[in-house]
Design a protein around this motif. Structure first.
Motif, PDB file in Angstrom:
ATOM      1  N   MET A   1       0.847  -1.205   0.000  1.00 60.85           N
ATOM      2  CA  MET A   1       0.000   0.000   0.000  1.00 60.85           C
ATOM      3  C   MET A   1       0.879   1.249   0.000  1.00 60.85           C
ATOM      4  O   MET A   1       1.848   1.346   0.739  1.00 60.85           O
ATOM      5  CB  MET A   1      -0.883   0.000   1.251  1.00 60.85           C
ATOM      6  CG  MET A   1      -1.766   1.221   1.396  1.00 60.85           C
ATOM      7  SD  MET A   1      -3.084   1.330   0.188  1.00 60.85           S
ATOM      8  CE  MET A   1      -4.258   0.146   0.857  1.00 60.85           C
ATOM      9  N   GLU A   2       0.495   2.195  -0.824  1.00 56.41           N
ATOM     10  CA  GLU A   2       1.171   3.483  -0.781  1.00 56.41           C
ATOM     11  C   GLU A   2       0.225   4.531  -0.193  1.00 56.41           C
ATOM     12  O   GLU A   2      -0.983   4.334  -0.160  1.00 56.41           O
ATOM     13  CB  GLU A   2       1.603   3.894  -2.184  1.00 56.41           C
ATOM     14  CG  GLU A   2       2.785   3.084  -2.690  1.00 56.41           C
ATOM     15  CD  GLU A   2       3.249   3.557  -4.047  1.00 56.41           C
ATOM     16  OE1 GLU A   2       4.459   3.748  -4.208  1.00 56.41           O
ATOM     17  OE2 GLU A   2       2.400   3.741  -4.943  1.00 56.41           O
ATOM     18  N   TYR A   3       0.826   5.629   0.251  1.00 59.03           N
ATOM     19  CA  TYR A   3       0.048   6.696   0.892  1.00 59.03           C
ATOM     20  C   TYR A   3       0.250   7.991   0.127  1.00 59.03           C
ATOM     21  O   TYR A   3       1.350   8.287  -0.349  1.00 59.03           O
ATOM     22  CB  TYR A   3       0.467   6.828   2.364  1.00 59.03           C
ATOM     23  CG  TYR A   3       0.013   5.595   3.119  1.00 59.03           C
ATOM     24  CD1 TYR A   3      -1.214   5.584   3.768  1.00 59.03           C
ATOM     25  CD2 TYR A   3       0.760   4.421   3.090  1.00 59.03           C
ATOM     26  CE1 TYR A   3      -1.677   4.427   4.385  1.00 59.03           C
ATOM     27  CE2 TYR A   3       0.300   3.253   3.702  1.00 59.03           C
ATOM     28  CZ  TYR A   3      -0.925   3.272   4.351  1.00 59.03           C
ATOM     29  OH  TYR A   3      -1.390   2.128   4.938  1.00 59.03           O
ATOM     30  N   ILE A   4      -0.847   8.741   0.016  1.00 56.27           N
ATOM     31  CA  ILE A   4      -0.824  10.016  -0.710  1.00 56.27           C
ATOM     32  C   ILE A   4      -1.399  11.099   0.205  1.00 56.27           C
ATOM     33  O   ILE A   4      -1.995  10.792   1.228  1.00 56.27           O
ATOM     34  CB  ILE A   4      -1.658   9.919  -2.014  1.00 56.27           C
ATOM     35  CG1 ILE A   4      -3.084   9.429  -1.686  1.00 56.27           C
ATOM     36  CG2 ILE A   4      -0.982   8.991  -3.019  1.00 56.27           C
ATOM     37  CD1 ILE A   4      -4.031   9.448  -2.863  1.00 56.27           C
ATOM     38  N   SER A   5      -1.202  12.343  -0.201  1.00 53.28           N
ATOM     39  CA  SER A   5      -1.695  13.447   0.619  1.00 53.28           C
ATOM     40  C   SER A   5      -3.056  13.931   0.121  1.00 53.28           C
ATOM     41  O   SER A   5      -3.318  13.924  -1.091  1.00 53.28           O
ATOM     42  CB  SER A   5      -0.699  14.610   0.590  1.00 53.28           C
ATOM     43  OG  SER A   5      -1.317  15.776   1.111  1.00 53.28           O
ATOM     44  N   THR A   6      -3.889  14.372   1.050  1.00 53.50           N
ATOM     45  CA  THR A   6      -5.188  14.966   0.682  1.00 53.50           C
ATOM     46  C   THR A   6      -5.013  16.218  -0.175  1.00 53.50           C
ATOM     47  O   THR A   6      -5.975  16.675  -0.771  1.00 53.50           O
ATOM     48  CB  THR A   6      -5.972  15.363   1.944  1.00 53.50           C
ATOM     49  OG1 THR A   6      -5.108  16.148   2.773  1.00 53.50           O
ATOM     50  CG2 THR A   6      -6.453  14.146   2.717  1.00 53.50           C
ATOM     51  N   GLY A   8      -2.448  16.387  -2.494  1.00 53.80           N
ATOM     52  CA  GLY A   8      -1.931  15.922  -3.777  1.00 53.80           C
ATOM     53  C   GLY A   8      -0.507  16.294  -4.126  1.00 53.80           C
ATOM     54  O   GLY A   8      -0.048  16.042  -5.242  1.00 53.80           O
ATOM     55  N   GLN A   9       0.256  16.883  -3.180  1.00 53.91           N
ATOM     56  CA  GLN A   9       1.599  17.362  -3.530  1.00 53.91           C
ATOM     57  C   GLN A   9       2.727  16.526  -2.903  1.00 53.91           C
ATOM     58  O   GLN A   9       3.854  16.996  -2.798  1.00 53.91           O
ATOM     59  CB  GLN A   9       1.761  18.825  -3.121  1.00 53.91           C
ATOM     60  CG  GLN A   9       0.757  19.774  -3.759  1.00 53.91           C
ATOM     61  CD  GLN A   9       0.843  19.804  -5.263  1.00 53.91           C
ATOM     62  OE1 GLN A   9       1.932  19.915  -5.817  1.00 53.91           O
ATOM     63  NE2 GLN A   9      -0.286  19.673  -5.941  1.00 53.91           N
ATOM     64  N   VAL A  10       2.401  15.302  -2.481  1.00 52.46           N
ATOM     65  CA  VAL A  10       3.441  14.417  -1.940  1.00 52.46           C
ATOM     66  C   VAL A  10       3.476  13.179  -2.826  1.00 52.46           C
ATOM     67  O   VAL A  10       2.436  12.555  -3.048  1.00 52.46           O
ATOM     68  CB  VAL A  10       3.111  14.014  -0.483  1.00 52.46           C
ATOM     69  CG1 VAL A  10       4.101  12.990   0.040  1.00 52.46           C
ATOM     70  CG2 VAL A  10       3.095  15.244   0.429  1.00 52.46           C
ATOM     71  N   ALA A  11       4.650  12.840  -3.360  1.00 52.39           N
ATOM     72  CA  ALA A  11       4.761  11.621  -4.173  1.00 52.39           C
ATOM     73  C   ALA A  11       4.412  10.428  -3.279  1.00 52.39           C
ATOM     74  O   ALA A  11       4.738  10.425  -2.094  1.00 52.39           O
ATOM     75  CB  ALA A  11       6.178  11.496  -4.709  1.00 52.39           C
ATOM     76  N   PRO A  12       3.728   9.399  -3.838  1.00 49.71           N
ATOM     77  CA  PRO A  12       3.306   8.260  -3.017  1.00 49.71           C
ATOM     78  C   PRO A  12       4.469   7.666  -2.217  1.00 49.71           C
ATOM     79  O   PRO A  12       5.577   7.510  -2.731  1.00 49.71           O
ATOM     80  CB  PRO A  12       2.792   7.262  -4.056  1.00 49.71           C
ATOM     81  CG  PRO A  12       2.349   8.112  -5.190  1.00 49.71           C
ATOM     82  CD  PRO A  12       3.287   9.282  -5.224  1.00 49.71           C
ATOM     83  N   ILE A  13       4.206   7.377  -0.930  1.00 46.41           N
ATOM     84  CA  ILE A  13       5.234   6.820  -0.049  1.00 46.41           C
ATOM     85  C   ILE A  13       4.704   5.554   0.618  1.00 46.41           C
ATOM     86  O   ILE A  13       3.498   5.321   0.638  1.00 46.41           O
ATOM     87  CB  ILE A  13       5.661   7.830   1.058  1.00 46.41           C
ATOM     88  CG1 ILE A  13       4.418   8.349   1.810  1.00 46.41           C
ATOM     89  CG2 ILE A  13       6.457   8.975   0.465  1.00 46.41           C
ATOM     90  CD1 ILE A  13       4.746   9.292   2.959  1.00 46.41           C
ATOM     91  N   GLY A  14       5.610   4.756   1.161  1.00 47.57           N
ATOM     92  CA  GLY A  14       5.226   3.505   1.818  1.00 47.57           C
ATOM     93  C   GLY A  14       4.707   3.743   3.226  1.00 47.57           C
ATOM     94  O   GLY A  14       4.679   4.869   3.724  1.00 47.57           O
ATOM     95  N   PHE A  15       4.320   2.632   3.876  1.00 45.32           N
ATOM     96  CA  PHE A  15       3.685   2.709   5.194  1.00 45.32           C
ATOM     97  C   PHE A  15       4.607   3.348   6.237  1.00 45.32           C
ATOM     98  O   PHE A  15       4.216   4.276   6.947  1.00 45.32           O
ATOM     99  CB  PHE A  15       3.266   1.296   5.620  1.00 45.32           C
ATOM    100  CG  PHE A  15       2.690   1.227   6.999  1.00 45.32           C
ATOM    101  CD1 PHE A  15       1.412   1.714   7.258  1.00 45.32           C
ATOM    102  CD2 PHE A  15       3.409   0.665   8.049  1.00 45.32           C
ATOM    103  CE1 PHE A  15       0.868   1.651   8.536  1.00 45.32           C
ATOM    104  CE2 PHE A  15       2.869   0.594   9.328  1.00 45.32           C
ATOM    105  CZ  PHE A  15       1.595   1.092   9.571  1.00 45.32           C
ATOM    106  N   ILE A  16       5.858   2.874   6.318  1.00 50.15           N
ATOM    107  CA  ILE A  16       6.748   3.380   7.376  1.00 50.15           C
ATOM    108  C   ILE A  16       7.071   4.859   7.163  1.00 50.15           C
ATOM    109  O   ILE A  16       7.055   5.656   8.109  1.00 50.15           O
ATOM    110  CB  ILE A  16       8.022   2.515   7.482  1.00 50.15           C
ATOM    111  CG1 ILE A  16       7.624   1.156   8.074  1.00 50.15           C
ATOM    112  CG2 ILE A  16       9.097   3.197   8.335  1.00 50.15           C
ATOM    113  CD1 ILE A  16       8.712   0.139   8.184  1.00 50.15           C
ATOM    114  N   LEU A  30      -2.108  12.378   5.272  1.00 51.76           N
ATOM    115  CA  LEU A  30      -1.848  11.191   4.458  1.00 51.76           C
ATOM    116  C   LEU A  30      -3.042  10.237   4.510  1.00 51.76           C
ATOM    117  O   LEU A  30      -3.645  10.040   5.572  1.00 51.76           O
ATOM    118  CB  LEU A  30      -0.574  10.500   4.938  1.00 51.76           C
ATOM    119  CG  LEU A  30       0.678  11.365   4.749  1.00 51.76           C
ATOM    120  CD1 LEU A  30       1.862  10.800   5.534  1.00 51.76           C
ATOM    121  CD2 LEU A  30       1.038  11.476   3.260  1.00 51.76           C
ATOM    122  N   VAL A  31      -3.359   9.674   3.366  1.00 54.42           N
ATOM    123  CA  VAL A  31      -4.432   8.672   3.272  1.00 54.42           C
ATOM    124  C   VAL A  31      -3.926   7.531   2.397  1.00 54.42           C
ATOM    125  O   VAL A  31      -3.030   7.728   1.562  1.00 54.42           O
ATOM    126  CB  VAL A  31      -5.717   9.265   2.635  1.00 54.42           C
ATOM    127  CG1 VAL A  31      -6.427  10.208   3.592  1.00 54.42           C
ATOM    128  CG2 VAL A  31      -5.413   9.956   1.315  1.00 54.42           C
TER     129      VAL A  31
END
Ligand SMILES: *Cc1c(COP(=O)(O)O)cnc(C)c1O
Length: 462
Positions: A1-6, A8-16, A30-31
């Motif tokens: 799962m990747e996480y993104i910002s509400t 939209g200006q953060v490149a997808p990142i991992g859980f940790i 982050l969502v």
């Protein structure tokens, strides 16, 4: 799962990375990139699991393989082994159609332990894996600080400093924080208000040089790990209801402050748990009640109430809900938040309000009504509610329709808020763990409310 910002200006990142980032770097929250959808078969297969087994299944969906399953299992098992009740979060029948979900069986007798025991163990894991020291800095008006300290006390590789307003937290809350005598814990009792503490924290996190020198980490409720940990008990509570109750429409009533707990319920519903209505209970600080009823989001005047953990005007998790209300449109959320910042108020259109009201109902509980609910249930059912839980139960009584079943979340043990309960002449016996606190020495340092004073303490401690 990747996480993104509400926003939209953060490149997808991992859980940790999402856990470590806390607040998204673009100022959003982050969502998860998508919400896992559960089939009826999966739900059925989960219905007999223990709390920890269920938590492992749910976390696995959001962590993927970033943490190997056997290590994740150990983190989960360790987190919930500290709870006093075998069921971790047992469900009790209160009256016909109303149940309470007791979330207060963790170390500090409030529901925040459920998320912070897990987050503490996660930070411990990250520290071991990256061979680095994690410095946690937070401010509390009471419950969060005690929970966060219990989550990491004595853990290698972690140091925690919690600011609380001097003399302005309940006696039990103060003792829970300050009787901890582990070398990795520093309690600073700040001469000032909770708002002063929060402002100092914000400014220290914004001091980029200072933040990076110590890799400061946050524990506040915008951390996505806290939300995920809280979705578990919605599923678990539903599965614990008797068959005939599960066949009815099931509501959850949630005493709400920062919108974290109820957002976890919304997420559980989005994943496929058949929740009828999420009942949003507030106290006299009722900005969210007005949002659900009128579509207007506008902070009012701060009121001190008997349920201080819900005395919040701007709900820090609310933006996550807006993201889904606006079809995961980060540009729309960014515009709304900019408008809110500029004008101090947002009004949503009629079609959006209809969507809000399809999922939520809301009720704001007045101070006297809160105490009335406590004395009524104590006299008639023989069950003692804490003032936060009483808001949830009062809202359930007001809003649930005949034939529906409502699970009211009990977010704190009544012993934590004895000062309010005593106003109605109700005497309670403290649990032995709380009674024992009164005998212990306290460890805290009273400091002035300036950034420099706090920085000086941190530099010595870290
Ligand atoms: C934190 C807290 C709440 C509010 O939960 P949110 O996630 O902020 O909405 C309610 N009751 C108690 C006892 C709490 O500590």
């Amino acid at each position: 799962m990747e996480y993104i910002s509400t926003r939209g200006q953060v490149a997808p990142i991992g859980f940790i990375d999402a856990i470590l980032m806390g607040l998204a770097n673009d100022g959003g929250l982050l969502v998860p990139k998508y919400i896992p959808q559960l089939s009826a078969d999966t739900l059925q297969s989960w219905s007999k699991l223990s709390y920890s087994e269920l938590a492992l299944e749910i976390f696995s969906l959001y962590v993927n393989n970033e943490i190997p399953r056997d290590e994740l299992k150990k983190l989960v098992d360790d987190s919930y082994a500290t709870f006093r009740d075998e069921a971790v979060t047992p469900v009790k029948r209160l009256t016909e159609g109303t149940y309470v979900l007791e979330l207060f069986h963790g170390p500090t007798f409030a529901f925040k332990d459920i998320a912070l025991q897990f987050l503490g163990n996660l930070y411990g894991y990250v520290s071991r894996k990256t061979n680095s020291i994690i410095h946690i800095l937070g401010a509390t008006s009471g419950d969060t600080g005690a929970s966060a300290i219990e989550g990491v006390r004595g853990k290698e590789g972690i140091r925690i400093c919690i600011l609380h307003p001097h003399g302005k937290v309940s006696q039990v809350q103060e003792l829970q924080m300050t009787t901890v005598n582990d070398a990795n814990v520093l309690n600073l009792s700040v001469e000032g208000t909770f708002d002063d503490c929060q402002r100092i924290i914000k400014e220290l996190f914004a001091d980029v040089e200072f933040k990076h020198r110590y890799h400061l980490r946050a524990i506040n409720s915008i951390n996505i790990a806290r939300i995920l940990a809280q979705t578990v008990y919605y599923f678990y509570a539903y599965f614990q209801l008797p068959q005939e109750a599960q066949a009815a429409k099931v509501n959850f009533s949630v005493p709400t402050g920062n919108f974290g707990d109820i957002f976890a319920g919304y997420l559980a519903q989005k994943m496929g748990l058949p929740i009828n209505k999420l009942i949003l209970a507030t106290n006299e600080n009722n900005i969210l009640e007005r949002f659900v009823k009128e579509g207007v989001y506008q902070p009012g005047e701060f009121r001190g109430t008997y349920s201080p953990s819900m005395d919040i005007q701007v709900a820090s998790n609310f933006e996550r809900y807006l993201f889904y209300l606006y079809g995961e449109d980060a540009a729309a959320v960014t515009a709304i938040m900019a408008q809110f910042k500029a004008e101090g108020r947002v009004v949503i259109p009629a079609d959006k309000l209809a969507a809000v009201q399809a999922d939520f109902a809301a009720y704001g509980v007045q101070n006297e009504e809160c105490l009335d609910t406590i004395s009524d249930y104590h006299a008639q059912v023989g069950y003692l509610l804490d003032p936060h839980t009483a808001c949830g139960v009062a809202a359930a009584d007001k809003l649930a329709s005949a034939g529906e079943v409502t699970v009211a979340l009990s977010t704190a043990h009544p012993a934590k808020f004895d000062e309010s309960i005593r106003l109605r002449g109700i005497a309670q016996t403290y649990p032995e763990q709380i009674q024992a606190l009164f005998e212990k020495p306290q460890f805290q340092k009273v400091v002035g409310g300036s950034n420099e004073a706090i920085k000086d303490e941190l530099v010595t401690f870290f």
